[in-house]
Write an enzyme that holds these catalytic residues in place. Structure first.
Site, PDB file in Angstrom:
ATOM      1  N   TYR A  91      -2.702   0.418  10.697  1.00  0.00           N
ATOM      2  CA  TYR A  91      -2.833  -0.257   9.403  1.00  0.00           C
ATOM      3  C   TYR A  91      -1.598   0.002   8.550  1.00  0.00           C
ATOM      4  CZ  TYR A  91      -4.221  -0.930   4.545  1.00  0.00           C
ATOM      5  OH  TYR A  91      -4.248  -1.316   3.228  1.00  0.00           O
ATOM      6  N   SER A 135       0.840  -1.196   0.000  1.00  0.00           N
ATOM      7  CA  SER A 135       0.000   0.000   0.000  1.00  0.00           C
ATOM      8  C   SER A 135       0.872   1.242   0.000  1.00  0.00           C
ATOM      9  CB  SER A 135      -0.892   0.021   1.245  1.00  0.00           C
ATOM     10  OG  SER A 135      -1.593   1.240   1.364  1.00  0.00           O
TER      11      SER A 135
END
Length: 223
Positions: free
Chosen positions: A147, A135
Site C-alpha cells: 500500500y 499518505s
C-alpha cells in the site's frame, strides 16, 4: 459563476467531508463513487450545487461518462480531487495476497492516472487544479507495505504532474495525511485526524491565488 470540483471516492470519509467543505466554500461538486445510495444522500444534503454520479472509476468508459455529465451539468471543471483508494488486509510482501495487490494497484495507481488523463483536457481550459490523496505512507518506508508503495507512486506522480500542468497555468497538490478516522479502518480512531481536517487542507489548496502553487500538504494527528 461558481467553480466546479469533481471528487472521486466521494461517498464517505475524506471525499464526503471534502464535498461538504467545498460546497460550503461556494463550489459546485460532482460526486463520484460506486455507492449510489450514499452519493444520493450526500447530494441531497448539499443541495443543488451537488451532482451524484455512481461510477466505478477503474472502468474508463464509466469514468469518461461521469466526467462528461459533470461538465454538461456545470459547464466545465475547475478542479479535481482524486481521492479514491484502498488498502489490503495482508500488508506484507511475503505473506501478501497478489489478488488484493492487483485490485489495490488498479485503484490507487491506474485509476489515479486515468482520472488525470480523463480530466486534464478540461482543467487545461480553466487553468485548473488537480488534487490527489497521498499518505504519510508515501513519504516513509514502512515494513513490507505494498500500500505504501502505491502512495509513493502517487507522490511522485503529483510532483511530475505539477511540472506538466505548470506549463499552461495549472496546479497539482498532493494531500498527505497520517492516520485518519475513516471507514478505511475497522475500528474508530477518534483521537486521530478527522476527515474534516483533510477536507480543510483540500479547500485551502484550492483557495490559493494564482501566484501560489501549494505542491504538498502534510498533516499528522496531534495524538
Amino acid at each position: 459563476m461558481a467553480r466546479t470540483l469533481l471528487i472521486t471516492g466521494a461517498s464517505s470519509g475524506i471525499g464526503a467531508a471534502s464535498a461538504r467543505a467545498a460546497a460550503k466554500a461556494g463550489w459546485n461538486v460532482a460526486l463520484l463513487a460506486r455507492s449510489g445510495d450514499k452519493l444520493a444522500e450526500l447530494a441531497g444534503e448539499i443541495g443543488d450545487s451537488a451532482l451524484a454520479l455512481e461510477c466505478d472509476i477503474t472502468d474508463r468508459a464509466a469514468l469518461d461518462d461521469a466526467v462528461a455529465k459533470a461538465v454538461d451539468q456545470f459547464g466545465g471543471l475547475d478542479a479535481v480531487f482524486a481521492n479514491a483508494g484502498m488498502g489490503v488486509s495482508k500488508p506484507g510482501v511475503e505473506q501478501g495476497d497478489p489478488e488484493q495487490w492487483h485490485a489495490m494497484i488498479h485503484l490507487n495507481v491506474l485509476a489515479v492516472l486515468q482520472t488525470a488523463h480523463a480530466t486534464l483536457p478540461h482543467l487545461r481550459r480553466t487553468q485548473g487544479h488537480f488534487v490527489v490523496t497521498g499518505s504519510k505512507a508515501g513519504r516513509d518506508h514502512l515494513k513490507g507495505s505494498v500500500y505504501g508503495a502505491t502512495k509513493w507512486f502517487v507522490h511522485g506522480l503529483a510532483g511530475n504532474l505539477a511540472e506538466e500542468m505548470r506549463e499552461w497555468g495549472g496546479r497539482c497538490t498532493v494531500i498527505s495525511p497520517g492516520m485518519v478516522d475513516t471507514p478505511f479502518f475497522e475500528e474508530a480512531k477518534p483521537e486521530k485526524l478527522q476527515p474534516e481536517d483533510v477536507a480543510d487542507a483540500v479547500v485551502f489548496a484550492l483557495s490559493q491565488r494564482k501566484t501560489s502553487a501549494v505542491r504538498e500538504i502534510h498533516l499528522m494527528p496531534n495524538d
